[in-house]
Scaffold this active site. Structure first.
Site, PDB file in Angstrom:
ATOM      1  N   LYS A   1       0.833  -1.212   0.000  1.00 44.80           N
ATOM      2  CA  LYS A   1       0.000   0.000   0.000  1.00 44.80           C
ATOM      3  C   LYS A   1       0.861   1.252   0.000  1.00 44.80           C
ATOM      4  O   LYS A   1       0.648   2.174  -0.804  1.00 44.80           O
ATOM      5  CB  LYS A   1      -0.921  -0.024   1.210  1.00 44.80           C
ATOM      6  CG  LYS A   1      -2.007   1.028   1.202  1.00 44.80           C
ATOM      7  CD  LYS A   1      -2.968   0.809   2.390  1.00 44.80           C
ATOM      8  CE  LYS A   1      -3.677  -0.519   2.261  1.00 44.80           C
ATOM      9  NZ  LYS A   1      -4.541  -0.814   3.433  1.00 44.80           N
TER      10      LYS A   1
ATOM     11  N   ARG B   1      -3.523   2.996   8.545  1.00 48.77           N
ATOM     12  CA  ARG B   1      -3.893   1.788   7.813  1.00 48.77           C
ATOM     13  C   ARG B   1      -2.696   0.856   7.676  1.00 48.77           C
ATOM     14  O   ARG B   1      -1.569   1.292   7.479  1.00 48.77           O
ATOM     15  CB  ARG B   1      -4.419   2.148   6.413  1.00 48.77           C
ATOM     16  CG  ARG B   1      -5.513   3.191   6.413  1.00 48.77           C
ATOM     17  CD  ARG B   1      -5.938   3.567   5.000  1.00 48.77           C
ATOM     18  NE  ARG B   1      -6.734   2.519   4.370  1.00 48.77           N
ATOM     19  CZ  ARG B   1      -7.059   2.522   3.075  1.00 48.77           C
ATOM     20  NH1 ARG B   1      -6.623   3.483   2.291  1.00 48.77           N
ATOM     21  NH2 ARG B   1      -7.796   1.552   2.575  1.00 48.77           N
TER      22      ARG B   1
ATOM     23  N   GLY C   1      -8.504  -7.215   4.479  1.00 52.30           N
ATOM     24  CA  GLY C   1      -9.321  -7.317   5.678  1.00 52.30           C
ATOM     25  C   GLY C   1      -8.676  -8.056   6.838  1.00 52.30           C
ATOM     26  O   GLY C   1      -9.279  -8.160   7.902  1.00 52.30           O
TER      27      GLY C   1
ATOM     28  N   MET D   1      -5.796  -7.319   8.471  1.00 54.09           N
ATOM     29  CA  MET D   1      -5.148  -6.473   9.468  1.00 54.09           C
ATOM     30  C   MET D   1      -5.968  -5.200   9.661  1.00 54.09           C
ATOM     31  O   MET D   1      -6.988  -5.008   9.016  1.00 54.09           O
ATOM     32  CB  MET D   1      -3.708  -6.180   9.061  1.00 54.09           C
ATOM     33  CG  MET D   1      -2.832  -7.433   9.112  1.00 54.09           C
ATOM     34  SD  MET D   1      -1.126  -7.107   8.672  1.00 54.09           S
ATOM     35  CE  MET D   1      -1.295  -6.626   6.958  1.00 54.09           C
TER      36      MET D   1
ATOM     37  N   ARG E   1      -3.321  -1.347  -6.357  1.00 49.06           N
ATOM     38  CA  ARG E   1      -2.496  -2.555  -6.264  1.00 49.06           C
ATOM     39  C   ARG E   1      -2.829  -3.426  -7.463  1.00 49.06           C
ATOM     40  O   ARG E   1      -3.879  -3.251  -8.100  1.00 49.06           O
ATOM     41  CB  ARG E   1      -2.784  -3.317  -4.966  1.00 49.06           C
ATOM     42  CG  ARG E   1      -4.223  -3.747  -4.811  1.00 49.06           C
ATOM     43  CD  ARG E   1      -4.515  -4.258  -3.416  1.00 49.06           C
ATOM     44  NE  ARG E   1      -5.941  -4.489  -3.215  1.00 49.06           N
ATOM     45  CZ  ARG E   1      -6.518  -4.617  -2.033  1.00 49.06           C
ATOM     46  NH1 ARG E   1      -5.801  -4.525  -0.938  1.00 49.06           N
ATOM     47  NH2 ARG E   1      -7.816  -4.830  -1.928  1.00 49.06           N
TER      48      ARG E   1
ATOM     49  N   HIS F   1     -15.746  -7.830   1.159  1.00 50.35           N
ATOM     50  CA  HIS F   1     -14.764  -8.720   1.785  1.00 50.35           C
ATOM     51  C   HIS F   1     -14.904 -10.140   1.255  1.00 50.35           C
ATOM     52  O   HIS F   1     -13.917 -10.793   0.879  1.00 50.35           O
ATOM     53  CB  HIS F   1     -14.951  -8.697   3.303  1.00 50.35           C
ATOM     54  CG  HIS F   1     -14.079  -9.677   4.035  1.00 50.35           C
ATOM     55  ND1 HIS F   1     -14.506 -10.958   4.349  1.00 50.35           N
ATOM     56  CD2 HIS F   1     -12.818  -9.578   4.489  1.00 50.35           C
ATOM     57  CE1 HIS F   1     -13.541 -11.587   4.978  1.00 50.35           C
ATOM     58  NE2 HIS F   1     -12.506 -10.779   5.080  1.00 50.35           N
TER      59      HIS F   1
ATOM     60  N   SER G   1      14.733 -42.281 -10.694  1.00 50.08           N
ATOM     61  CA  SER G   1      13.449 -41.605 -10.542  1.00 50.08           C
ATOM     62  C   SER G   1      13.214 -41.422  -9.045  1.00 50.08           C
ATOM     63  O   SER G   1      13.223 -42.401  -8.290  1.00 50.08           O
ATOM     64  CB  SER G   1      12.313 -42.429 -11.151  1.00 50.08           C
ATOM     65  OG  SER G   1      11.086 -41.747 -10.991  1.00 50.08           O
TER      66      SER G   1
ATOM     67  N   CYS H   1       8.716 -39.204  -9.648  1.00 51.42           N
ATOM     68  CA  CYS H   1       7.406 -39.818  -9.898  1.00 51.42           C
ATOM     69  C   CYS H   1       6.511 -39.793  -8.665  1.00 51.42           C
ATOM     70  O   CYS H   1       5.430 -40.379  -8.675  1.00 51.42           O
ATOM     71  CB  CYS H   1       7.564 -41.252 -10.405  1.00 51.42           C
ATOM     72  SG  CYS H   1       8.455 -42.338  -9.278  1.00 51.42           S
TER      73      CYS H   1
ATOM     74  N   TYR I   1      12.692 -34.704 -16.163  1.00 52.81           N
ATOM     75  CA  TYR I   1      11.234 -34.769 -16.294  1.00 52.81           C
ATOM     76  C   TYR I   1      10.584 -34.898 -14.931  1.00 52.81           C
ATOM     77  O   TYR I   1      11.215 -35.264 -13.938  1.00 52.81           O
ATOM     78  CB  TYR I   1      10.815 -35.941 -17.195  1.00 52.81           C
ATOM     79  CG  TYR I   1      11.047 -37.319 -16.601  1.00 52.81           C
ATOM     80  CD1 TYR I   1      10.106 -37.922 -15.765  1.00 52.81           C
ATOM     81  CD2 TYR I   1      12.210 -38.028 -16.886  1.00 52.81           C
ATOM     82  CE1 TYR I   1      10.322 -39.170 -15.211  1.00 52.81           C
ATOM     83  CE2 TYR I   1      12.433 -39.276 -16.349  1.00 52.81           C
ATOM     84  CZ  TYR I   1      11.495 -39.848 -15.503  1.00 52.81           C
ATOM     85  OH  TYR I   1      11.717 -41.086 -14.954  1.00 52.81           O
TER      86      TYR I   1
END
Length: 915
Positions: free
Chosen positions: A39, A108, A117, A119, A352, A468, A799, A867, A887
């Site tokens: 902010k 703020r 919302g 804080m 933002r 919110h 693997s 894997c 991979y």
């Protein structure tokens, strides 16, 4: 922390003495988010751009961290705040809280990453019993002044003094009831004066002190409260949910107040440069006349669409549109903007990079590429695998003959079905019991976060796209419908009344569609996502909305496939799964689990193998299994023709193929009591007892089975080799790879390999086909990772079986611990995320990295893959890219996610933070 080397920034090991803790809005910029928070950095950036930002200053995150670590603010902070406050007062021509014409400020929060919302914020600081009179005279509006004062006491009491918010809300409701009005704007100055008196009594009773009349005391206490709000339960929970580090701290922004509640020519709103739900360009947002900012995001009063501002205040509307275009071109992204109009003067309070739905993220990324604002590499950083996974979820069947009972604002898309619950506690409780729930509220607030996380979706009767509920739901990827005004929600009686008078009680099934805003009673059928249909080859880009999304996904996936280095394979055990994986873009099979081929109607053959008393009986069982295994592999190699198929030889303990010991014991006991034949069950029971192990996952399994049970692994190798030879004779291109599981020492692998090579040679001689079958191993034990250099002498590929490797590194059994203490570990912050979900880089990851380096040092051409389930986890894919694997392998439905994340990993050097 940032790598910023600004001497004013606290660097590791620096003393805080002499460090600058406060920055004027004219001193910062958008790149100082680590120091000034999102902010503060963006307020500074807008100030630099010459946009109308109320003057103010930012207290840094370093001040917050010092305060939280020591329990006291830095010694220099008070003097720095005083100096900046004096400069602010000089620029405004008035002093904080002075009696005749008071300067008022907001305090703020503002962390690096948006935490909507979570804080605290306090507005109208500087008002007191004296200055409220001066504000009334200066504004020429007594009602406005007393409304601002009651807001300050209410916010200050709840946020700073920790008083239960419902006490103030109940008093406000009582005042409206006494006046026989429904909204607070209908209360007159005299009513608000009485309300201020009530609020001050609440403060005195609940906090044991009077509401502070000294404006500087108000400001200092509010600053400390914002610091403290970094560590509230809801803030911690949100950070865990969004994987935001807990050591960043929050900045505090002290900004001169501008007022949207000065009458019909004033107001407040939230705007988006594009629709955060769909990504479409246009005018999106909410506006509320004669209101302050918290009225919009709280959803207490229903807003009007931003487009209506053009009729309300054309001058401000045109100026806002121009600013929105400036900001989007400057940030090169969707911007979320908070603004206030004070008697016709537009002020920018925040901007933002806006949160967006998954579909919007893909659309916006491709739109920005087309506009020339970003390139393909950056487009990949604007989307995530988690968002792609959301787009693959089913949606409601549009052909279902179900009429909606209400409709609200489509705030966050998806199809959610569950039992209606009316408070956060019940949502969490029922969810933990396995119930799917929809959290229904008039409006949500930060205290509802637990329930929002637990619920399948969120439904509110108030609020809009910037409330919110909407903002948090979009950030979490939760389905959300807001502002369904036709629905009468009674949280105290735990019910909702729909048009026509029908009552929905807690526990009744409801369905909500976050894409259309429709609300249904009961369960609505779902159909596959168009994105899944695209991956399956059943849908192509066209003209409608779903086709636009598919086109955006198609383009982003094309970007990813061009960028990525990692190949993506599938975990698949049969031809059907293999074909699906291939349609989803799999470049081979990284894990075929042969134990799945021994289940169903073949279990009897395995039981015979286990019960064999003689070598002849064992060989006979293996001979019967051989053709069945061979046919499995023929089908698999056909499905993956031309692509590698890694076949893991039998891995689990043999007891898993036998009946449950309790079930068998009951059957034997009943048979004996009835004097019925039970010789086979008795032999099975004896075998179960013989094979019983205290910890079977660390017992006789994997390579140990192949060494202890003669012929088992050689039968499987023969089946693989004969199937490959058959496909080659059919002019196909089978590329089989044989993987030995659970190896802990090179000697185990050498013995099994020698036997396998002999079998392959026999098949080659018998068929006249030259087979090039590579033989490798799974690295799933710490010792295997530590001795990877030796093991690589006998292995052509590794693997990483990260599921077992995680269990053996941490020393716990997944099946046991996830149900017992993982919840507590997550809540206490010991785990940011389950190590079975995202790879533990410091522990398991270190072993993987060590094994990669040692293995390739021995055999430079060693092929490396993974894997375990981590192969489809977005964060883990980035790690595997970094350590140099060739991979990843994952379940078929995770293949698109892995492809996308592999592309993002390859292009991340040009990316940026987009949370």
């Amino acid at each position: 922390m940032s790598e910023n080397k600004d001497p004013h920034v606290v660097q590791p090991g620096n003393s805080v003495e002499g460090v600058k803790f406060v920055y004027d809005f004219t001193e910062g910029n958008k790149d100082l988010k680590d120091l000034l928070g999102g902010k503060g950095a963006n307020l500074a950036e807008m100030t630099n751009l010459g946009l109308p930002v109320p003057p103010g200053f930012t207290i840094t995150t370093e001040a917050c961290k010092t305060y939280l670590d020591s329990g006291e603010e830095p010694a220099a902070l008070r003097d720095e705040v005083s100096a900046h406050l004096t400069a602010l007062e000089a620029s405004m021509g008035k002093k904080l809280g002075q009696a005749d014409d008071p300067l008022l400020v907001s305090v703020r929060s503002g962390a690096k990453f948006s935490m909507p919302g979570m804080m605290d914020t306090v507005l109208n600081i500087g008002l007191s019993d004296k200055s409220v009179q001066g504000l009334a005279r200066q504004a020429g509006d007594e009602r406005f002044a007393w409304d601002s004062y009651r807001r300050l006491i209410q916010m200050f009491g709840k946020t700073v003094l920790g008083i239960e918010g419902e006490l103030f809300e109940d008093a406000l409701d009582a005042a409206k009831t006494a006046k026989k009005v429904t909204v607070d704007t209908e209360l007159e100055a005299a009513d608000l004066k009485k309300l201020v008196t009530k609020f001050k009594k609440i403060v005195k009773t609940e906090a044991g002190r009077d509401f502070p009349q000294d404006p500087r005391e108000q400001m200092d206490l509010a600053i400390h409260a914002v610091f403290d709000s970094w560590n509230t339960d809801r803030a911690k929970l949100y950070r865990r949910q969004e994987r935001i580090p807990g050591d960043l701290g929050t900045a505090v922004n002290v900004c001169s107040m501008v007022f949207g509640n000065l009458g019909p020519d004033s107001g407040t709103g939230v705007a988006f440069t594009r629709d955060p739900a769909s990504g479409h360009q246009g005018v999106y947002g909410d506006y509320l006349q004669n209101a302050q900012g918290e009225d919009v995001v709280a959803g207490i009063r229903n807003t009007v669409p931003l487009a209506e501002l053009e009729q309300i205040d054309k001058k401000s509307y045109d100026q806002l549109m121009q600013i929105m275009e400036t900001l989007e071109n400057h940030y090169k992204d969707l911007c979320d903007i908070e603004f206030t109009i004070e008697r016709g003067q537009l002020w920018m309070l925040q901007t933002r990079v806006g949160k967006r739905t998954a579909g919007a993220a893909f659309r916006i990324a491709t739109q920005l590429v087309d506009q020339g604002l970003i390139d393909e590499a950056e487009a990949l950083q604007r989307v995530t695998g988690a968002q792609l996974a959301q787009l693959m979820f089913p949606k409601f069947d549009e052909d279902a003959k179900v009429a909606p009972v209400g409709r609200g604002i489509a705030a966050s898309p998806g199809a959610a079905v569950g039992k209606a619950v009316f408070d956060s506690y019940t949502a969490v409780k029922w969810s933990r019991s396995g119930e799917k729930v929809i959290l229904v509220r008039r409006e949500t607030n930060p205290d509802d976060l637990d329930g929002m996380i637990a619920a399948e979706g969120i439904l509110t009767s108030r609020g809009g796209k910037t409330s919110h509920a909407a903002v948090v739901a979009r950030g979490m990827g939760k389905t959300c419908v807001c502002g369904a005004e036709e629905l009468e929600v009674d949280t105290k009686r735990r019910r909702m009344t729909v048009p026509g008078g029908r009552v929905v009680e807690e526990g009744d099934l409801i369905s909500i569609d976050g894409s259309s805003g429709k609300v249904y009673l009961g369960e609505v059928p779902v159909v596959p996502s168009p994105v899944v249909e695209y991956f399956e080859g059943r849908m192509h880009a066209g003209a409608n909305d779903a086709d636009e999304l598919v086109e955006a996904v198609h383009r982003i996936m094309a970007f990813a496939d061009r960028k990525r280095r990692l190949r993506v394979r599938a975990n698949a055990d049969n031809a059907e799964d293999a074909l699906r994986a291939r349609r989803f873009g799999a470049q081979g099979i990284g894990l075929c689990r042969t134990e799945h081929m021994f289940l169903g109607d073949r279990r009897g053959l395995v039981e015979r193998l286990i019960l064999a008393d003689t070598e002849t009986e064992r060989e006979e069982s293996l001979r019967e299994l051989l053709p069945l295994q061979r046919q499995d592999f023929v089908e698999l190699f056909s499905a993956m023709d031309g692509l590698p198929v890694t076949v893991r030889l039998l891995d689990p303990p043999l007891h898993e193929f036998l009946p449950d010991i309790t079930e068998l014991s009951v059957r034997v006991a009943l048979a004996e009591s009835r004097q019925e034949p039970h010789e086979n069950d008795l032999r099975l029971l004896q075998a179960v007892h013989r094979l019983h192990e205290q910890n079977p996952m660390l017992g006789l399994r994997g390579v140990r089975l192949g060494l202890v049970i003669p012929g088992l692994f050689t039968m499987q190798v023969r089946a693989i080799a004969e199937a490959a030879a058959e496909r080659k004779n059919a002019k196909c291109d089978p590329r089989a790879e044989i993987m030995i599981p659970l190896v802990g020492t090179v000697q185990e692998l050498e013995i099994v390999r020698e036997e396998a090579d002999q079998v392959i040679a026999e098949v080659e001689a018998a068929t006249g086909v030259s087979l090039k079958l590579s033989i490798g191993t799974m690295i799933e034990l710490p010792r295997a990772a530590l001795t990877a250099g030796q093991i690589a002498e006998a292995a052509e590929f590794f693997s990483f079986g990260t599921n077992d490797l995680t269990q053996t590194v941490w020393g716990f059994s997944r099946d046991d611990v996830e149900a017992s203490f993982f919840t507590a570990y997550l809540e206490k912050g010991i785990f940011g995320v389950s190590p079975f979900e995202t790879i533990d880089r410091d522990g398991v990851g270190s072993l993987v990295k060590l094994a990669v380096e040692a293995g390739r040092a021995t055999r430079p051409d060693l092929k490396l893959g993974v894997c375990g389930e981590h192969g489809g986890d977005p964060e883990s894919v980035h790690f595997f890219h970094e350590v140099g694997l060739d991979y990843v392998s994952c379940s078929p439905f995770r293949i698109p996610v892995a492809r996308l994340e592999a592309g993002r990993a390859a292009s991340s050097s040009t990316g940026s933070d987009h949370r």
